[in-house]
Write an enzyme that holds these catalytic residues in place. Sequence first.
Site, PDB file in Angstrom:
ATOM      1  N   LYS A  93       0.850  -1.196   0.000  1.00 10.80           N
ATOM      2  CA  LYS A  93       0.000   0.000   0.000  1.00 10.80           C
ATOM      3  C   LYS A  93       0.872   1.227   0.000  1.00 10.80           C
ATOM      4  O   LYS A  93       1.795   1.331   0.816  1.00 10.80           O
ATOM      5  CB  LYS A  93      -0.884   0.001   1.274  1.00 10.80           C
ATOM      6  CG  LYS A  93      -1.832   1.172   1.342  1.00 10.80           C
ATOM      7  CD  LYS A  93      -3.095   0.918   0.560  1.00 10.80           C
ATOM      8  CE  LYS A  93      -3.888   2.185   0.244  1.00 10.80           C
ATOM      9  NZ  LYS A  93      -3.450   2.858  -1.007  1.00 10.80           N
ATOM     10  N   GLN A 114       7.258   4.027   3.832  1.00 10.02           N
ATOM     11  CA  GLN A 114       5.836   3.667   3.842  1.00 10.02           C
ATOM     12  C   GLN A 114       5.591   2.397   4.654  1.00 10.02           C
ATOM     13  O   GLN A 114       4.585   2.272   5.346  1.00 10.02           O
ATOM     14  CB  GLN A 114       5.365   3.456   2.385  1.00 10.02           C
ATOM     15  CG  GLN A 114       3.865   3.419   2.211  1.00 10.02           C
ATOM     16  CD  GLN A 114       3.254   4.808   2.105  1.00 10.02           C
ATOM     17  OE1 GLN A 114       3.745   5.649   1.368  1.00 10.02           O
ATOM     18  NE2 GLN A 114       2.198   5.061   2.848  1.00 10.02           N
ATOM     19  N   LYS A 117       5.553   3.454   8.265  1.00 15.25           N
ATOM     20  CA  LYS A 117       4.408   4.351   8.467  1.00 15.25           C
ATOM     21  C   LYS A 117       3.120   3.534   8.540  1.00 15.25           C
ATOM     22  O   LYS A 117       2.298   3.713   9.449  1.00 15.25           O
ATOM     23  CB  LYS A 117       4.328   5.330   7.289  1.00 15.25           C
ATOM     24  CG  LYS A 117       3.163   6.288   7.347  1.00 15.25           C
ATOM     25  CD  LYS A 117       2.884   6.941   5.986  1.00 15.25           C
ATOM     26  CE  LYS A 117       4.087   7.662   5.428  1.00 15.25           C
ATOM     27  NZ  LYS A 117       3.738   8.482   4.244  1.00 15.25           N
ATOM     28  N   LYS A 129       5.414   1.681  -3.102  1.00 16.01           N
ATOM     29  CA  LYS A 129       5.361   3.019  -3.693  1.00 16.01           C
ATOM     30  C   LYS A 129       5.654   2.903  -5.170  1.00 16.01           C
ATOM     31  O   LYS A 129       6.346   1.965  -5.596  1.00 16.01           O
ATOM     32  CB  LYS A 129       6.418   3.915  -3.043  1.00 16.01           C
ATOM     33  CG  LYS A 129       6.132   5.384  -3.179  1.00 16.01           C
ATOM     34  CD  LYS A 129       5.225   5.864  -2.069  1.00 16.01           C
ATOM     35  CE  LYS A 129       4.799   7.293  -2.253  1.00 16.01           C
ATOM     36  NZ  LYS A 129       4.115   7.785  -1.024  1.00 16.01           N
ATOM     37  N   GLY A 168      -2.622   8.238  -4.402  1.00 16.78           N
ATOM     38  CA  GLY A 168      -1.926   9.406  -4.936  1.00 16.78           C
ATOM     39  C   GLY A 168      -0.682   9.775  -4.144  1.00 16.78           C
ATOM     40  O   GLY A 168      -0.414   9.248  -3.065  1.00 16.78           O
ATOM     41  N   ASP A 169       0.078  10.669  -4.714  1.00 24.28           N
ATOM     42  CA  ASP A 169       1.222  11.310  -4.063  1.00 24.28           C
ATOM     43  C   ASP A 169       1.476  12.561  -4.914  1.00 24.28           C
ATOM     44  O   ASP A 169       0.546  13.022  -5.594  1.00 24.28           O
ATOM     45  CB  ASP A 169       2.437  10.360  -4.012  1.00 24.28           C
ATOM     46  CG  ASP A 169       3.531  10.841  -3.070  1.00 24.28           C
ATOM     47  OD1 ASP A 169       3.439  10.596  -1.859  1.00 24.28           O
ATOM     48  OD2 ASP A 169       4.504  11.484  -3.537  1.00 24.28           O
ATOM     49  N   THR A 213      -4.464  13.695   4.958  1.00 24.11           N
ATOM     50  CA  THR A 213      -3.047  13.841   5.319  1.00 24.11           C
ATOM     51  C   THR A 213      -2.814  15.151   6.079  1.00 24.11           C
ATOM     52  O   THR A 213      -2.189  15.154   7.156  1.00 24.11           O
ATOM     53  CB  THR A 213      -2.141  13.761   4.076  1.00 24.11           C
ATOM     54  OG1 THR A 213      -2.532  12.621   3.309  1.00 24.11           O
ATOM     55  CG2 THR A 213      -0.692  13.636   4.462  1.00 24.11           C
ATOM     56  N   ASN A 244      -2.020  18.967  -2.201  1.00 26.23           N
ATOM     57  CA  ASN A 244      -3.027  18.311  -1.371  1.00 26.23           C
ATOM     58  C   ASN A 244      -2.713  18.413   0.119  1.00 26.23           C
ATOM     59  O   ASN A 244      -3.560  18.826   0.914  1.00 26.23           O
ATOM     60  CB  ASN A 244      -3.157  16.842  -1.803  1.00 26.23           C
ATOM     61  CG  ASN A 244      -4.037  16.058  -0.864  1.00 26.23           C
ATOM     62  OD1 ASN A 244      -3.566  15.465   0.100  1.00 26.23           O
ATOM     63  ND2 ASN A 244      -5.333  16.089  -1.104  1.00 26.23           N
ATOM     64  N   SER A 383      -6.855   5.854   3.656  1.00 31.60           N
ATOM     65  CA  SER A 383      -6.917   4.931   2.512  1.00 31.60           C
ATOM     66  C   SER A 383      -7.342   3.542   2.991  1.00 31.60           C
ATOM     67  O   SER A 383      -8.130   2.860   2.334  1.00 31.60           O
ATOM     68  CB  SER A 383      -5.546   4.819   1.844  1.00 31.60           C
ATOM     69  OG  SER A 383      -5.304   5.916   0.996  1.00 31.60           O
TER      70      SER A 383
HETATM   71  P1  NDP Z   1       0.943  17.646  -4.606  1.00 33.26           P
HETATM   72  O1  NDP Z   1       1.429  17.288  -5.950  1.00 33.26           O
HETATM   73  O2  NDP Z   1      -0.509  17.844  -4.378  1.00 33.26           O
HETATM   74  O3  NDP Z   1       1.680  18.975  -4.108  1.00 33.26           O
HETATM   75  C1  NDP Z   1       3.064  19.042  -3.998  1.00 33.26           C
HETATM   76  C2  NDP Z   1       3.465  20.453  -3.602  1.00 33.26           C
HETATM   77  O4  NDP Z   1       4.839  20.456  -3.291  1.00 33.26           O
HETATM   78  C3  NDP Z   1       3.269  21.465  -4.726  1.00 33.26           C
HETATM   79  O5  NDP Z   1       3.022  22.729  -4.190  1.00 33.26           O
HETATM   80  C4  NDP Z   1       4.626  21.415  -5.426  1.00 33.26           C
HETATM   81  O6  NDP Z   1       4.946  22.568  -6.160  1.00 33.26           O
HETATM   82  C5  NDP Z   1       5.562  21.223  -4.243  1.00 33.26           C
HETATM   83  N1  NDP Z   1       6.760  20.485  -4.702  1.00 33.26           N
HETATM   84  C6  NDP Z   1       6.783  19.250  -5.222  1.00 33.26           C
HETATM   85  N2  NDP Z   1       8.033  18.899  -5.567  1.00 33.26           N
HETATM   86  C7  NDP Z   1       8.792  19.941  -5.266  1.00 33.26           C
HETATM   87  C8  NDP Z   1      10.166  20.192  -5.399  1.00 33.26           C
HETATM   88  N3  NDP Z   1      11.019  19.278  -5.919  1.00 33.26           N
HETATM   89  N4  NDP Z   1      10.617  21.380  -4.951  1.00 33.26           N
HETATM   90  C9  NDP Z   1       9.768  22.307  -4.420  1.00 33.26           C
HETATM   91  N5  NDP Z   1       8.444  22.120  -4.286  1.00 33.26           N
HETATM   92  C10 NDP Z   1       7.964  20.966  -4.710  1.00 33.26           C
HETATM   93  O7  NDP Z   1       1.520  16.525  -3.622  1.00 33.26           O
HETATM   94  P2  NDP Z   1       1.058  16.161  -2.129  1.00 33.26           P
HETATM   95  O8  NDP Z   1       0.581  17.373  -1.419  1.00 33.26           O
HETATM   96  O9  NDP Z   1       0.190  14.988  -2.226  1.00 33.26           O
HETATM   97  O10 NDP Z   1       2.442  15.667  -1.508  1.00 33.26           O
HETATM   98  C11 NDP Z   1       3.312  16.533  -0.762  1.00 33.26           C
HETATM   99  C12 NDP Z   1       4.221  15.712   0.113  1.00 33.26           C
HETATM  100  O11 NDP Z   1       3.420  14.957   1.047  1.00 33.26           O
HETATM  101  C13 NDP Z   1       5.095  14.672  -0.590  1.00 33.26           C
HETATM  102  O12 NDP Z   1       6.296  14.529   0.118  1.00 33.26           O
HETATM  103  C14 NDP Z   1       4.268  13.383  -0.444  1.00 33.26           C
HETATM  104  O13 NDP Z   1       5.087  12.241  -0.532  1.00 33.26           O
HETATM  105  C15 NDP Z   1       3.725  13.568   0.961  1.00 33.26           C
HETATM  106  N6  NDP Z   1       2.544  12.817   1.325  1.00 33.26           N
HETATM  107  C16 NDP Z   1       1.403  12.850   0.577  1.00 33.26           C
HETATM  108  C17 NDP Z   1       0.284  12.144   0.972  1.00 33.26           C
HETATM  109  C18 NDP Z   1      -1.001  12.200   0.226  1.00 33.26           C
HETATM  110  O14 NDP Z   1      -1.967  11.576   0.686  1.00 33.26           O
HETATM  111  N7  NDP Z   1      -1.117  12.916  -0.873  1.00 33.26           N
HETATM  112  C19 NDP Z   1       0.300  11.314   2.175  1.00 33.26           C
HETATM  113  C20 NDP Z   1       1.519  11.395   2.944  1.00 33.26           C
HETATM  114  C21 NDP Z   1       2.586  12.112   2.501  1.00 33.26           C
HETATM  115  P3  NDP Z   1       4.877  22.548  -7.783  1.00 33.26           P
HETATM  116  O15 NDP Z   1       3.432  22.483  -8.108  1.00 33.26           O
HETATM  117  O16 NDP Z   1       5.532  23.815  -8.184  1.00 33.26           O
HETATM  118  O17 NDP Z   1       5.637  21.327  -8.229  1.00 33.26           O
HETATM  119  O1  2IT Z   2       3.059   8.918   1.415  1.00 33.61           O
HETATM  120  C1  2IT Z   2       1.902   8.478   1.609  1.00 33.61           C
HETATM  121  O2  2IT Z   2       1.571   7.978   2.686  1.00 33.61           O
HETATM  122  C2  2IT Z   2       0.915   8.619   0.524  1.00 33.61           C
HETATM  123  N1  2IT Z   2       1.235   9.171  -0.510  1.00 33.61           N
HETATM  124  C3  2IT Z   2      -0.461   8.042   0.691  1.00 33.61           C
HETATM  125  C4  2IT Z   2      -0.454   6.565   0.419  1.00 33.61           C
HETATM  126  C5  2IT Z   2      -1.808   5.892   0.385  1.00 33.61           C
HETATM  127  O3  2IT Z   2      -1.809   4.704   0.017  1.00 33.61           O
HETATM  128  O4  2IT Z   2      -2.823   6.493   0.728  1.00 33.61           O
END
Ligand code: NDP
Ligand code: 2IT
Length: 451
Positions: A93, A114, A117, A129, A168-169, A213, A244, A383
Site C-alpha cells: 500500500k 511507507q 508508516k 510506492k 496518490g502522491d 493527510t 493536497n 486509505s
Molecule cells: P501535490 O502534488 O498535491 O503537491 C506538492 C506540492 O509540493 C506542490 O506545491 C509542489 O509545487 C511542491 N513540490 C513538489 N516537488 C517539489 C520540489 N522538488 N521542490 C519544491 N516544491 C515541490 O503533492 P502532495 O501534497 O500529495 O504531496 C506533498 C508531500 O506529502 C510529498 O512529500 C508526499 O510524498 C507527501 N505525502 C502525501 C500524501 C497524500 O496523501 N497525498 C500522504 C503522505 C505524505 P509545484 O506544483 O511547483 O511542483
Molecule cells: O506517502 C503516503 O503515505 C501517501 N502518498 C499516501 C499513500 C496511500 O496509500 O494512501
Amino acid sequence: MKGMDVKLASVISEVLSRNAGEGEFHQAVHEVLGSLTRVIAKNPNYADDALIERICEPERQIIFRVPWIDDKGQVQINRGFRVQFNSALGPYKGGLRFHPSVNLGIIKFLGFEQTFKNALTGMPIGGGKGGSDFNPRGRSNNEIMRFCQSFMTELHRHLGEHTDVPAGDIGVGGREIGYMFGQYKRLTNRYEAGVLTGKGLVYGGSRARTEATGYGATYFVERMLASRGSAIEGRRTVVSGSGNVAIYTIEKITQCGGIVVACSDSNGYVVDESGIDLDLVKEIKEVRRARIAEYVTLKGKGAYYVEQGQGSIWDVPCEIAMPSATQNEVTGKDAQTLVANGVKVVGEGANMPSTPEAVRVFQEAGVLFAPGKAANAGGVATSALEMQQNASRDSWTFEQTEARLAKIMHGIHDLCAETAEEYGAPGDYVLGANIAGFVRVAEAMRALGVI
Ligand code: NDP
Ligand code: 2IT
C-alpha cells in the site's frame, strides 16, 4: 555511526554498496536503522535470520516503459515504477508519484518509509510506492488521461485489492486516480473498487480521504502540544507547498485557531500576514492549476511573493512549521533560521522533508519534532478506511470518517511517545516512530518465516 550496533552498521554499509547512487534511499535506511540500536540490544533475535537485511530489500521492483501520444501526435516515452517493498502486514500500500525527478532511489526511499508508516497506523497494510518521471506540468487533460491509461495498461497485472493498492502522491490526485481506475476496470472487466484509494466519492471513494493527510498532521501536532498543556490556537504557522497536503494542513490549522502566514510551490513562496486566503489557494491550485505567484495579483494588497532562489520560506518567522512539499526541502541552515526565529513545533506533512542535519538542529534545540512517517500517516490510514468501506460495500459519513482519523492519529502519537519513553529517550518522536514501526513489521516477518 558512533554507538551503533556493529550488526546494524554492517547492514547499512551493505545496503549502501548494493544500491549505489540511490542517495534518498541511503538516507532513509540510515535514518531508520540509526534508531534501532536500543531495540536490537533489548531483543537480539530481531537481528536473526537476516531480518534487518530482508527489511531493507524490496520484495519486488517493477520498472516499465510508458509510451503515450501527446496532443501534437508525437510519441513520448516515460519510465514507470512500482516497488512492492514489504507485505508482512497486508497488501502493498502506498502512493504513486508523477514528477520529473522520480527515479528508482526515490521510489525505494518512499516505499521503505511507507512500510514503517503503515505499520504505525495499526491497519492491515504492507508498504509499497510507485510512480513515473512523467511531468504533468502544462499537460492537457487529454494528455494526462492518455498517460494514466498507458501507465495502468502495464501496471494493472501487478495490482489487486489483496495484492497491491496504490493511491496518490505528488502529481497524482483525484483526476489521475479516476483515469487509472477507469483503465483498470476496463482491462480486468472487474469493478474492484478496493484496488486503488483516493477515488472520487461517486465511484467508491471515502469521505475525508482528500483532507486526511493535512488534517492528520494537524491532529498529531495538536496532540503533541496538548500533552504539554499547550495548543495550536493563536500560533503563527508556515506551511510549505500548496498541493493536497499543504491545502488541508492550512485548513485544519486555521480551524484550530492557528494563523498560517505563508505557503509555496516550487517557484517561490507567498506571505500574507492577515492569514493565507485558502479559497484563493484552492482556486489557483485546484481549478486553474496555476502558480502560487498569482496569489499576490488576485489578492491585491497585503500579500507579497518571493521567488525561489531569492529566499527560503523557512526565513518567515513562525512557531509552527509544517513542511508539506517534498524531501529534503528543509536544510540545516533553514532549521537554524527557524530555531533562531523561535519555532516551537515542526510537523512533517511531506515524506522526509528535513535533511538529517535539520533534524539534528531541531532536536538539539528542544523543538517538538514530528517525523513524516508518524505525522503524515493520516492519508494512508484513511486509505485503509476506504478499503474497509469498499470491502463492506459501505460508505461512511464525513464525521464518522474524520473521527476515526483523529483517533488513529492520537493513537500513533501516543504509541511513538510511549515507545520513546520505554527506550530511554522521552520526547524523541523519531526514535519512537522508527522503533514502534519496526517492531510491528519485524514481529510479523518473524512469524511468517524466511520468505
Ligand atoms: P501535490 O502534488 O498535491 O503537491 C506538492 C506540492 O509540493 C506542490 O506545491 C509542489 O509545487 C511542491 N513540490 C513538489 N516537488 C517539489 C520540489 N522538488 N521542490 C519544491 N516544491 C515541490 O503533492 P502532495 O501534497 O500529495 O504531496 C506533498 C508531500 O506529502 C510529498 O512529500 C508526499 O510524498 C507527501 N505525502 C502525501 C500524501 C497524500 O496523501 N497525498 C500522504 C503522505 C505524505 P509545484 O506544483 O511547483 O511542483
Ligand atoms: O506517502 C503516503 O503515505 C501517501 N502518498 C499516501 C499513500 C496511500 O496509500 O494512501
